[in-house]
Design a protein around this motif. Structure first.
Motif, PDB file in Angstrom:
ATOM      1  N   TYR A 286       1.257  -1.079   0.180  1.00 43.88           N
ATOM      2  CA  TYR A 286       0.206   0.048   0.256  1.00 43.88           C
ATOM      3  C   TYR A 286       0.565   0.976   0.334  1.00 43.88           C
TER       4      TYR A 286
ATOM      5  N   ASP B  12       0.967   4.241  -2.834  1.00 39.04           N
ATOM      6  CA  ASP B  12       0.314   6.017  -2.965  1.00 39.04           C
ATOM      7  C   ASP B  12       1.272   6.339  -2.474  1.00 39.04           C
TER       8      ASP B  12
ATOM      9  N   LEU C 115      -3.058  -0.221  -8.210  1.00 40.14           N
ATOM     10  CA  LEU C 115      -4.521   1.251  -7.646  1.00 40.14           C
ATOM     11  C   LEU C 115      -5.524   1.063  -7.054  1.00 40.14           C
ATOM     12  N   ALA C 116      -6.105   0.079  -7.842  1.00 39.77           N
ATOM     13  CA  ALA C 116      -7.216  -0.829  -7.201  1.00 39.77           C
ATOM     14  C   ALA C 116      -7.370  -1.300  -5.772  1.00 39.77           C
TER      15      ALA C 116
ATOM     16  N   ARG D 184      -4.586  -0.409  -3.733  1.00 40.77           N
ATOM     17  CA  ARG D 184      -4.543   0.517  -2.993  1.00 40.77           C
ATOM     18  C   ARG D 184      -5.655   1.673  -3.013  1.00 40.77           C
ATOM     19  N   ASP D 185      -6.508   1.511  -3.072  1.00 37.85           N
ATOM     20  CA  ASP D 185      -8.273   2.349  -3.782  1.00 37.85           C
ATOM     21  C   ASP D 185      -9.097   1.927  -2.349  1.00 37.85           C
ATOM     22  N   SER D 186      -8.668   0.521  -2.226  1.00 41.50           N
ATOM     23  CA  SER D 186      -9.887  -0.594  -1.725  1.00 41.50           C
ATOM     24  C   SER D 186      -9.364  -0.518   0.146  1.00 41.50           C
TER      25      SER D 186
ATOM     26  N   LYS E 150      -8.087   2.184   1.522  1.00 41.10           N
ATOM     27  CA  LYS E 150      -7.789   3.637   2.153  1.00 41.10           C
ATOM     28  C   LYS E 150      -8.626   3.785   3.267  1.00 41.10           C
TER      29      LYS E 150
END
Length: 191
Positions: free
Chosen positions: A150, A154, A171-172, A174-176, A178
């Protein structure tokens, strides 16, 4: 317990996330400026993070994570997880070299400069491997390797060091995550 580092470092951030609810003092340094002497005093390798606890100094995020995990009673990492950390750290180290070279005024984007070509190759080969592991479900649990991944993804986006075409699963990932504990509180964009 005292953690010495920089709020923009992905290596420091991973330790701050791992520490979770542990009580500690965070010493946020300007590692390339006014606080350079503090780094020299804290770690002869001139790297961050540094953890100080009960008279013990620990100089590297990987070793600090082992120390904290043992204190928290976590299971030791498997060999596969250790390999994941090696990949994450390799990409992170190469990206730091690229960032420092850019900040030093060097043209890192021109092909044919061996040191920069090798760093770009290492980063992208590693990122493709990590993306495949994410897609295979190997980072589903919020454990230390997932925290490190992560922080890497980021930070790479924060510093605009990687184009994520073809590795959007990172990216998916990381976004999941947050909303995981201490992710928002340690965001380097808040520095």
């Amino acid at each position: 317990m005292k953690l010495i580092g920089s709020s923009t470092s992905p290596y420091v951030r991973r330790i701050r996330i791992l520490l979770d609810e542990e009580r500690y003092d965070f010493v946020n340094l300007d590692i390339y400026g006014a606080d350079r002497d503090e780094i020299r005093r804290a770690n002869p390798a001139l790297k961050i993070p540094v953890l100080e606890n009960d008279g013990q100094e620990i100089y590297d995020s990987r070793i600090i994570s082992r120390y904290i995990s043992a204190k928290q009673g976590r299971d030791p990492l498997t060999w596969d997880q250790q390999n994941q950390l090696t990949l994450i750290d390799g990409a992170n180290d190469s990206a730091v070299i690229m960032l420092l070279a850019k900040r030093s005024g060097l043209d890192v984007d021109t092909p044919g400069v061996l040191v920069f070509d090798l760093q770009r190759e290492r980063i992208m080969t590693t990122m493709r491997t990590l993306a495949a592991q994410v897609e295979d479900g190997q980072f589903e649990h919020w454990n230390y390797p997932a925290m490190c991944l992560y922080c890497l993804v980021d930070w790479l986006e924060f510093r605009d060091l990687v184009h994520f075409a073809g590795i959007e699963s990172l990216l998916a990932f990381r976004d999941s995550r947050k909303t995981k504990p201490w992710v928002a509180e340690t965001d380097p964009r808040q520095s």
